[in-house]
Structures are given as structure tokens and as C-alpha cells.
Write a protein that holds these residues in place. Structure first.
Motif, PDB file in Angstrom:
ATOM      1  N   SER A 161       0.823  -1.213   0.000  1.00 50.28           N
ATOM      2  CA  SER A 161       0.000   0.000   0.000  1.00 50.28           C
ATOM      3  C   SER A 161       0.851   1.254   0.000  1.00 50.28           C
ATOM      4  O   SER A 161       0.448   2.258  -0.554  1.00 50.28           O
ATOM      5  N   GLN A 191       1.889   3.577  -3.113  1.00 53.29           N
ATOM      6  CA  GLN A 191       1.090   4.630  -3.744  1.00 53.29           C
ATOM      7  C   GLN A 191       1.645   6.031  -3.475  1.00 53.29           C
ATOM      8  O   GLN A 191       1.275   6.974  -4.148  1.00 53.29           O
ATOM      9  N   GLU A 214      -5.783  -0.462  10.623  1.00 51.11           N
ATOM     10  CA  GLU A 214      -4.939  -1.164   9.679  1.00 51.11           C
ATOM     11  C   GLU A 214      -5.495  -1.006   8.259  1.00 51.11           C
ATOM     12  O   GLU A 214      -4.756  -0.745   7.314  1.00 51.11           O
ATOM     13  N   ARG A 229      -7.325   1.328   7.176  1.00 50.85           N
ATOM     14  CA  ARG A 229      -7.123   2.716   6.718  1.00 50.85           C
ATOM     15  C   ARG A 229      -5.704   2.930   6.240  1.00 50.85           C
ATOM     16  O   ARG A 229      -5.473   3.625   5.254  1.00 50.85           O
ATOM     17  N   ALA A 230      -4.755   2.338   6.976  1.00 50.44           N
ATOM     18  CA  ALA A 230      -3.342   2.513   6.609  1.00 50.44           C
ATOM     19  C   ALA A 230      -3.036   1.815   5.297  1.00 50.44           C
ATOM     20  O   ALA A 230      -2.108   2.175   4.591  1.00 50.44           O
ATOM     21  N   LYS A 231      -3.831   0.802   4.991  1.00 52.97           N
ATOM     22  CA  LYS A 231      -3.533   0.052   3.777  1.00 52.97           C
ATOM     23  C   LYS A 231      -4.400   0.490   2.601  1.00 52.97           C
ATOM     24  O   LYS A 231      -4.287  -0.073   1.515  1.00 52.97           O
ATOM     25  N   TYR A 232      -5.266   1.455   2.828  1.00 53.47           N
ATOM     26  CA  TYR A 232      -6.208   1.805   1.771  1.00 53.47           C
ATOM     27  C   TYR A 232      -5.485   2.317   0.524  1.00 53.47           C
ATOM     28  O   TYR A 232      -4.577   3.126   0.601  1.00 53.47           O
ATOM     29  N   LEU A 233      -5.890   1.791  -0.601  1.00 52.80           N
ATOM     30  CA  LEU A 233      -5.281   2.241  -1.859  1.00 52.80           C
ATOM     31  C   LEU A 233      -6.143   3.336  -2.475  1.00 52.80           C
ATOM     32  O   LEU A 233      -7.256   3.100  -2.890  1.00 52.80           O
ATOM     33  N   TRP A 234      -5.585   4.523  -2.498  1.00 53.69           N
ATOM     34  CA  TRP A 234      -6.368   5.683  -2.943  1.00 53.69           C
ATOM     35  C   TRP A 234      -6.333   5.872  -4.445  1.00 53.69           C
ATOM     36  O   TRP A 234      -7.258   6.421  -5.026  1.00 53.69           O
TER      37      TRP A 234
END
Lengths: 450, 588
Positions: free
Chosen positions: A81, A84, B419, B421-426
Motif C-alpha cells: 500500500s 502509492q 490497519e 485505513r493505513a492500507k487503503y489504496l487511494w
């Protein structure tokens, strides 16, 4: 070569807003009721970016935690992640990202059970091409990784690629890095050379193979020295490079060249202070059988940088051989200096030398020398060296050491000191004579009169 | 050069001002009188490539393609319309009635376009603009200024069921200059009016933004009195059940987004409750909506029902519902007049139904347990002893046990949430760029990220990532069997309540106010929440509930204070005269 960081993206909306707003603010002292609203909208625009930034910051810290705990799989998940951030609209963050990604990513790939050299290579090749500023650094580290895995040829190929890399102005600003890349390549060549040297030493001079082997060695050394000599001109600490370069020069009989390189490496003011430089020079001169004066002058500098260096005993012996009075005094200083370090407290040679030297000095009526050196130490040496605890443990473990120390203690602190009293009370068959002599010397020489 | 004449270009030449154009071999226009070659090229019209014939039929403007990124002509408001469509479709799959889309949201949107003078009015904003610029007659020579053949607004065509009546544009043949320098950042856009739109600052007009699409959804839900609160809606967004981030990915292939569009449509933030709430009111006022349908006792949004729902959610005994109903009655917040949203009213304000219901529960908890880090624990001791002795009876509610179970569950949930949220791919699969110059860089960057991600994805723990949760109004599931998830719904409040005459009252007769004095200055907040001033249990309760709703602790604290203000009105008036009385006796 495609470069990403070079294409600078134009301004972000918030900065655009900031600029306009400062214009308004700095203009006059007038009050603009609409300004507050505008400021708010600028603020909310900032807020808009917040969640993305939060995600990446949070992700980075979780990844670091996972790395600390050696949870490579979790770390890989966070890296997935975190990548990005390379698309961050914030130019500064985006440009800082490749380095972080490279460092943490290579760490993950180095330890991850499922990772392989191929994976690492792909990763390194990809990272090299994100932004010009990283190409050389990553190439170099990639080569080191390959070296670590024993893949010398791949490493060498890699370095060669990096060496020929050019990117306009950018390459000139990274000259040191290019030199470093070249030097590492040289080091690899040195390795092959020294292998060949080994082979050669096993061959008979009349052997047919001997000639070809020595020829190819010569070839190698020529290439290597070109690669190495550029780097060592630049101020820095280049120990392995200097060493191998000198070894090659020496092998082909260019002693003057070698001496020049070493002298320059040790004495040039532009170079950072580096004890090894002096050690190398000293060893070289010693091998050359240089005059004692010369050797002393080299070690004098080393003494100033590292008073506890193991060459200090050699230095001391050289000084003892000298006839000059100041050298004798310096010898005493050197011994005191060595014993100032906790790592040398049980060094029997040092104590032996000191005991002997003290006796001789006092016999030669040089009490002032000792007092001068002792003044700065009398506050802490008694507890540091001559405590009751030390007396007990020294006697238990190394009786000769204890005797030497007791003598020194007696001379410096007088008969009444704990260390001397404890040791002199001990009864030992073999050391009886020694003890007697010790007591006598103390009586005679002690600088503290009862 | 081929001397083919190009009659479609009506601009004047920059060099000699003649209008006589030819087309070169490369397809570029050149002036036949002075041989000045422009940057513009003749575009190939390929109607066969357009897939959606319906849209094609509605909008004749589609035929026209652009040089930078060949795509359809479209307006910013059409983009928002597409987002709304996606969102309302998602709501439909969540079980919301079809009227929401066809009747409510559609008419709200039409009203919006009308109020913001974009369509359904005599003189739409774009037409006016075009007329004035046309009068200026300034020939300009970038690719960007010529918008000939723009005939129809694409408006409402995506509301397929509704009649697609669009206002024909009084188009002019003269090009109008939107921007001076082509291709530089922020001066271009894939949409026709992206640049102009983001510069538009008209007083009194609420401009569309992506967060406001959620305000539209919520308004429609509220109108329909659907069983979705604002916090639910935002949670569904967060869980990915309602499109919000990168919605432009699902725009038709031919709608190109870049430049200014990026700033309008790309979102890199989660929607925030307070923001959307504010936007909702703003929007409703701007749309001049009439009073919404009454929120009556049988509506989901009525506090009595919401309280029941939240009591279940946070694992509190059902018996507490009786008390929450009493509080609702006492404070009068169950009245339809209080609950119903009326944008035209003088001070438009809608109730935060979910926050309010939670606040009522907190007030009841304070009434029962005082939450002063003392009484709740001694009551727990009593309950624990009783439960040990009477294992067969209905157990008494033990606050300590409840705290332990809840603390554990909420901490687990929070950690997972953080977790995720921290890994969310925007970043979108379809990257947005600011200018054509920028485009290859952005695409390249995307490619690099995708490749690197592919590499790391093989190294991730092979255990499958938790499947996308099914949408649910509930975040927790309590059962009797699992000791970690003990269900307290059936526990009784005996031992906390006592009989007094005919009715029951609480054992505890004390109460403390969350806010002693309300802020009366002109700042917006009425109170502040400084955690450390409050008891541990109160802090826990506040943080638990605010996490459930994904709101700030301070706003929940504020709501609790406001409920208390209604209950203890008399005391507040007294305390004006006699301040500094920390605890007051309960009036009941």
C-alpha cells in the motif's frame, strides 16, 4: 532513461491559494470580510489531502514496526500500500519516497523467506529508474547485495552499467558516486587479480602457463588501478581501496608511487582524520625498513588520534630505543595513555613496561615527569585501577599482573594504598622473591613519602 | 501540401487575418494565403466507435473530438450527475426503494441545476457566458478555445427513466476563449467547462463538489425516511458499498478527465460527518426545499427506535429502552416538529438523529451508573455477587463485565479499522493528470506503482484478505455462546432500580453535568471536550460510541450536554444565579 522527478508538476491548488492570500494580507492593513471565508476554503482544501497523507504516514510507521519485529510478510503487505506514495500529488513527498521505498523494500526482500535474487534484481532495476538521483546509489547497493550472495560477475556487470550511466548535469553533481562505483569495480578486479596472484605463486616460473598468467595479471592490475586511483584522490575514508591499490603498486615495484599514495592518504588535511591511514603508512615504512625517526613521527600522529591503539607498544619500544630525552618522556606518557582505557586495564605488558619505566625514571631523578602525568590522574586512577576489588580479583586471576600493578600502586600512592597492602600481605612460594623486590622498590622509589 | 480546403474552420489567421484554411499532409490546418501552419489538426470523426447509441442520440455534441485526448464533450455537472447515479444505484442494491432515484433524487438534482442556473431556466449560465465572449470577438488560436458544434447539453440523459428534456443551447459559431495558454496545468480540462467551473464564484450559489453528492443522497434518504442514518451512509462509503472515492473510474470510457477535472473529481479524503451534515443543510436551504415528511414514532429515525437499535448494537440490556423512552418524552425530542427537517424555517437545522440517540443512551447510563469511576464499580460488585448466588435467575446487568467485553471488542475492531485505513489504496487505475505535458509522466508513474505492487503482492501473507463485508446496519454481533462476545441484551436492571411507590426509580440519586456552562460567544461550538477532565468510564463510553458513528468525541460530548440542558433546564437557570455547584440532585 525515463525520469519522473524531473518533470516537476506545477503548483498544487493550496499553494496557489496561499500565494494569492498572502498578496492580500501583505498589501494593506485593510480588513476583508470575505478573506476569512477564503482562508477557510484553503484550509479545507488542505484537509482534503489529509486522509491520503494520513494513510501513507500511518502505513509507513506500521511497516517500520513490522520490520522491527521481523514480520516480513506483514511488512510486505504494508509496502504494497505504501507504494502509492509514488503517486502523491505532493511533490516533496513523492520525491522523498523512492529512497524510503528502496531502503525498506530491499530490507524486506533481503529477509523475506519467499524472496529470491531474481525478485531482488527486478525490484532494484525498477527502483533505479524512478528519478535520476537514485540510479547510482541503488546500483551500488544492488551490487553489494549481489556480492553478499557471491555473485561477483553479476555485481561487476551491474557496476559497469552504473559506471557508464550519464544524465546531463545530474551526472556531474554525482561525481563522487560515479567514482565510488568505479572504485568498487576496481575492488572486484583486485579480487580477481589477487586470486591470480595466488595461482601464480603456485606455478613454476619455467612453466608454460606462467607467462600467460602473469600477463593477464598485469592487464588486470592496469585496469584496476585506473578504477581505484580516481576515488582515492577525493577526500574521504577509502581504506579497502587504498590498501588494494597500494598492494598492486607494491607488487609491480612502484614503491615510490605506493608511498606517495599512502603519505597523501595519511597527511592530506582535506581528508578526514583516519587512524588506519597512519597504520597503513607505518606498516609500509616498516616493511621498507625506514629510519626509526620516520616511524616515530608516523606513530606520533596515530598516538594523538587513538592513544589506546595496539601499535602503541611498538611505538613505546621505538621510543625507548631512542636516545632523546623527550622521547623517553613521551614513552611514559604513552603508557599512561594506554592505561587510561578500560579495555587495557588488565594488559600485563603495559603494567610491566610502566613499572620498569617508573623505576628507571625515578632512578634518573625525573620525578617532575611523573608528577606532571600523575596530577591529572590521581583523582580517578586509585578507584579505576587500584581498588580493593581489583586487588582481590587480580590476585585471584593473574598473580604476575597483580605484582606489577602493586608495584606501580606503591610507587604512585605510597605503601599505605589498599592495592599494595593487599598484595604485599599475600603469601606465595614462587613469587616470594619478586614480592620482596617489589617491596624494596616501593620503599626506595615511592613518590609519596610516609 | 495538399490543397484540400477546410471550410469547417472559421477562425482568422494569426498572421494575415484571412479566413482561408487548407489541410496539410499531417492533417494540420494552414493558411492558404500566408502559409502559416497552425498547431490545430483536422480531426477524424468516427461515429462508429461510440458504443452507447442512446447517449449519442441525445447529444449531438459527441461527434466532436479533441486533439489532446479524444473524447466526448461533457460538462462538469454531467460528471456529478454520473456520480449521483452510481451512488443511488448502490443505495438501491442496499434495499432502498426505487422512488428514491426516480422521484426524489431526480427532482432534487433538477432543482439544483435550475437554482444554480445550469439548466431548466431561461438563461443558463453557459449560454450567457458564450454570448458575452462572442461579442468580444477576440480570435485566439489554441486548440482549446474553439467549441463549435456544441449543440446539446448532455443533462439528465443518464437518468434513463426520466424524460431527457434538455435545454438547447443557443450556440454561436464564434469560438470563445476560455484560456490563454493551452496545455499548462489548471488551464485545461477534459470537460468543456472544467476551468471555467472551478473559477466560477457566484454569490449565493452552492457549487457541486464530490462530498456534496453525499449530501444529495442523504437529503433524498431523509425525504424518503429511509432506515439509513448519516453515519450509516458514511460507513457504507468507507466500506466501499457506496461509490465515493475515484468514482470517475466508472465514467464512460469516452469522457476524458484531466487538468482542472482532477481538482474537481479526484477525492483523497474520507467524508467527515460534520462536513456532510453542514453541506446537507446548506444544500437544502439553497434548493429552497419545503418541510420534509414528518418523522413520526414509527419512523426509523425516531429516537425511540434508534435508541433500541443502538442499545442492541452496544450490547446493553433491552430494559434500558424504557428509560431512554422516558428521557425522550421528558425532553420533548420525540415530537415530529422537533425531528422533522424544515429547510425554509428561519434557522434551518436538522437533527443528527444517530448522534442524538446515542447521546440519550449515554445520559441514561449516567442516570443509572453515574459514571464517576466509583458508583458503577460498586454496583457491579453487587451484581456480580447476586449473579454468583442466583445462577438460574435472569442475571443482573454487570457494568464491569460489559466494560470488559466491550473494551476488548472495540479495541480489536479499532485496530482492524486502523490497519485497513493505513492500507487503503487511494489511487485510481485511471490516473488523472494536470496537463498533456504531464500525461506520460503520470501514466508511467502509475505503471511503476502497479508493477512494484505486483511484486510485493506475491510476498504478502497468503491467507486471504478479509472478504468485503456485506453491508449491515450493525457492526457487532453478540451471542450467548462465545464468552468474548457475551450478550447482555437479556440482563435485568434489578439492583440498579428500586421500587418507589408505584413506579421504579434509580438507586443512584446523583447526577453530574457534562457541561456546566455553555459557551455563548460567537464561535460555533457550544462546549469543549477536554478528555482528562472526565471520569475514565465516561471517556470510555464517549470514545466507544463516537467510534461507532465515526464522529469526533467532542461532537458526541456536545450532544450529550445538549440533551442534559433540556432535562435540567431549571437547574441551568438556577446555576446562572448560583454557579460552581458541581453535583446536583436529580429531579425526577
Amino acid at each position: 532513461m525515463t525520469d519522473m522527478s524531473d518533470f516537476s508538476e506545477l503548483m498544487r491548488p493550496s499553494t496557489e491559494g496561499d500565494r494569492m492570500e498572502t498578496c492580500v494580507l501583505s498589501g494593506t492593513g485593510m480588513h476583508f470580510p470575505w478573506l476569512q471565508k477564503y482562508l477557510n476554503s484553503v484550509l479545507t482544501e488542505r484537509k482534503k489531502e489529509k486522509a491520503f497523507a494520513q494513510t501513507t504516514t500511518e502505513c509507513l510507521s506500521l511497516m517500520q514496526q513490522a520490520l522491527l519485529k521481523h514480520q516480513w510478510q506483514q511488512a510486505a503487505g504494508y509496502m504494497h500500500s505504501y507504494l502509492q506514495v509514488l503517486e502523491d500529488w505532493d511533490v516533496i513527498k513523492r520525491q522523498a519516497a523512492p529512497e524510503i521505498i528502496w531502503k525498506l523494500g530491499s530490507e524486506i526482500l533481503f529477509y523475506h523467506p519467499k524472496s529470491s535474487v531474481e525478485t531482488f534484481n527486478t525490484f532494484a532495476d525498477r527502483m533505479k529508474n524512478i528519478g535520476v538521483m537514485n540510479y547510482l546509489k541503488i546500483s551500488l547497493q544492488h551490487a553489494l547485495y549481489l556480492l553478499h550472495h557471491g555473485m561477483l560477475e553479476d555485481a561487476s556487470r551491474n557496476l559497469h552499467q552504473a559506471e557508464t550511466w550519464r544524465y546531463g548535469d545530474k551526472s556531474s553533481s554525482q561525481e563522487v558516486l560515479i567514482n565510488l562505483v568505479q572504485a568498487y569495480k576496481g575492488l572486484l578486479q583486485y579480487y580477481t587479480w589477487s586470486k591470480k596472484k595466488m595461482e601464480l605463486s603456485q606455478l613454476d616460473e619455467e612453466d608454460y602457463a606462467y607467462n600467460t598468467a602473469s600477463q593477464s595479471m598485469l592487464n588486470h592490475s592496469w585496469k584496476t588501478s585506473i578504477n581505484l586511483c580516481a576515488l582515492i584522490q577525493i577526500p574521504g575514508v577509502w581504506d579497502p581501496f587504498v590498501k588494494s591499490y597500494v598492494e598492486m603498486l607494491d607488487f609491480y615495484g612502484d614503491r615510490d608511487g605506493a608511498r606517495e599514495v599512502l603519505t597523501n592518504y595519511a597527511y592530506d588535511d582535506k581528508f578526514p582524520s583516519n587512524p588506519n591511514a597512519h597504520v597503513y603508512l607505518y606498516n609500509f615504512l616498516k616493511k621498507e625498513k625506514a629510519p626509526r625517526e620516520k616511524l616515530i613521527s608516523v606513530l606520533k600522529i596515530l598516538y594523538q588520534i587513538v592513544p589506546s591503539h595496539k601499535l602503541m607498544f611498538e611505538f613505546y619500544r621505538l621510543l625507548r630505543k631512542s636516545e632523546k630525552e623527550e622521547d623517553q618522556k613521551l614513552g611514559l606518557e604513552v603508557l599512561f595513555g594506554v592505561l587510561d582505557f578500560a579495555g587495557c586495564t588488565r594488559n600485563i605488558t603495559a603494567w610491566k613496561y610502566l613499572a620498569k619505566h617508573l623505576r628507571q625514571t625515578l632512578a634518573g631523578n625525573r620525578l617532575a615527569w611523573i608528577q606532571e602525568l600523575w596530577d591529572s590522574r590521581k583523582n580517578w586512577w586509585p578507584n579505576f585501577h587500584f581498588s580493593f576489588f581489583w586487588a582481590k580479583s587480580d590476585w585471584k586471576e593473574e598473580k604476575t599482573l597483580a605484582c606489577e600493578k602493586a608495584l606501580v600502586a606503591g610507587i604512585l600512592l605510597g605503601k599505605g594504598c589498599r592495592y599494595f597492602r593487599y598484595i604485599s600481605k599475600q603469601d606465595h612460594q614462587v613469587l616470594k622473591k619478586k614480592m620482596k623486590r617489589m617491596k624494596k622498590s616501593v620503599k626506595k622509589f615511592s613518590i609519596v613519602k610516609p | 501540401m495538399d490543397l484540400e480546403e477546410a471550410k469547417e474552420l472559421k477562425e482568422r489567421c494569426t498572421q494575415c487575418a484571412a479566413v482561408s484554411w487548407g489541410v496539410t499532409d499531417e492533417g494540420k490546418y494552414y493558411c492558404t494565403s500566408c502559409h502559416n501552419v497552425t498547431e490545430r489538426s483536422k480531426e477524424v470523426v468516427d461515429t462508429a466507435a461510440i458504443p452507447n447509441t442512446k447517449i449519442q442520440a441525445i447529444s449531438r455534441g459527441l461527434k466532436r473530438k479533441r486533439k489532446l485526448e479524444k473524447g466526448w464533450d461533457w460538462y462538469v455537472c454531467e460528471g456529478f450527475q454520473l456520480i449521483l447515479c452510481q451512488q443511488v444505484e448502490a443505495l438501491k442494491t442496499l434495499g432502498v426503494g426505487p422512488e428514491l432515484k426516480n422521484d426524489v433524487l431526480h427532482s432534487f438534482w433538477k432543482r439544483y441545476l435550475q437554482k444554480s442556473k445550469q439548466a431548466y431556466c431561461k438563461n443558463p449560465i453557459r449560454t450567457r457566458r458564450r454570448k458575452t465572449t462572442a461579442l468580444e470577438d477576440t480570435p485566439s488560436h489554441s486548440d482549446w478555445d474553439s467549441e463549435p458544434e456544441l449543440i446539446s447539453d448532455f443533462i439528465c440523459s443518464s437518468f434513463a427513466e426520466s424524460e431527457a428534456e434538455s435545454q438547447p443551447d443557443l450556440h454561436t459559431q464564434k469560438p470563445f476563449p476560455i484560456i490563454k495558454a493551452p496545455n499548462s496545468a489548471y488551464t485545461c480540462s477534459g470537460s468543456l467547462d472544467g476551468v471555467e467551473y472551478s473559477q466560477r464564484k457566484e454569490k449565493g450559489i452552492v457549487k457541486m463538489t464530490v462530498p456534496r453528492t453525499l449530501a444529495f443522497c442523504y437529503l433524498s434518504l431523509l425525504w424518503q425516511r429511509e432506515a439509513i442514518t448519516l453515519s450509516d451512509l458514511l460507513r457504507f462509503v468507507e466500506e466501499g458499498h457506496i461509490p465515493y472515492i475515484n468514482t470517475f473510474e466508472h465514467f464512460p470510457e469516452e469522457m476524458k478527465l484531466y487538468g482542472r477535472d482532477k481538482l474537481i473529481f479526484a477525492i483523497e479524503s474520507w467524508p467527515i460527518y460534520e462536513d456532510i451534515y453542514k453541506n446537507t443543510i446548506e444544500l437544502a436551504t439553497f434548493l429552497d426545499l419545503p418541510r420534509f415528511p414528518d418523522i413520526t414514532k414509527d419512523c426509523y429515525l425516531h429516537p425511540d427506535i434508534l435508541c433500541m437499535k443502538y442499545l442492541m448494537e452496544v450490547n446493553l440490556p433491552d430494559e434500558m429502552h424504557n428509560l431512554t423512552c422516558q428521557v425522550v418524552k421528558m425532553t420533548g425530542i420525540g415530537e415530529a416538529d422537533f425531528l422533522t427537517f424544515d429547510p425554509i424555517a428561519k434557522k434551518a437545522k436538522t437533527v443528527k438523529y444517530d448522534v442524538q440517540a446515542i447521546a440519550i443512551i449515554i445520559v441514561v447510563l449516567k442516570l443509572l451508573f453515574l459514571l464517576n469511576d466509583n458508583l458503577e464499580w460498586s454496583l457491579s460488585d453487587i451484581a456480580e455477587k447476586y449473579n454468583e448466588k442466583n445462577k438460574k435467575d435472569k442475571p443482573w446487568f454487570d457494568f464491569r463485565k460489559w466494560y470488559q467485553v466491550m473494551k476488548k471488542s472495540i479495541d480489536e475492531k479499532k485496530q482492524k479499522w486502523e490497519e485497513a485505513r493505513a492500507k487503503y489504496l487511494w489511487k485510481s487505475e485511471k490516473p488523472l493528470y494536470l496537463s498533456s505535458y504531464n500525461r506520460p509522466v503520470v501514466y508511467k508513474r502509475r505503471e511503476v506503482v502497479v508493477n512494484l505492487q505486483k511484486q510485493f503482492s506475491t510476498l504478502i501473507d497468503s491467507t486471504p484478505v478479509a472478504e468485503k463485508q456485506n453491508p449491515s446496519s450493525f457492526q457487532f454481533n453478540w451471542t450467548e455462546e462465545n464468552p468474548n462476545r457475551t450478550c447482555f441484551h437479556g440482563h435485568s436492571l434489578q439492583g440498579i432500580l428500586k421500587k418507589k411507590g408505584q413506579s421504579l426509580t434509580t438507586m443512584n440519586s446523583l447526577y453530574w453535568l457534562s457541561t456546566q456552562k455553555f459557551c455563548k460567544s460567537h464561535c460555533k461550538h457550544v462546549t469543549t471536550y477536554e478528555e482528562s477532565y472526565f471520569s475514565q468510564s465516561y471517556q470510555f463510553v464517549i470514545s466507544l460510541f463516537s467510534f461507532l458513528l465515526r464522529i469526533k468525541t467532542s461532537s458526541l460530548h456536545e450532544e450529550v450536554s445538549l440533551i442534559e440542558k433540556r432535562i435540567f433546564k431549571a437547574k441551568y437557570n438556577q446555576s446562572k444565579k448560583k454557579p460552581s455547584k458541581k453535583k446536583i440532585r436529580k429531579v425526577k
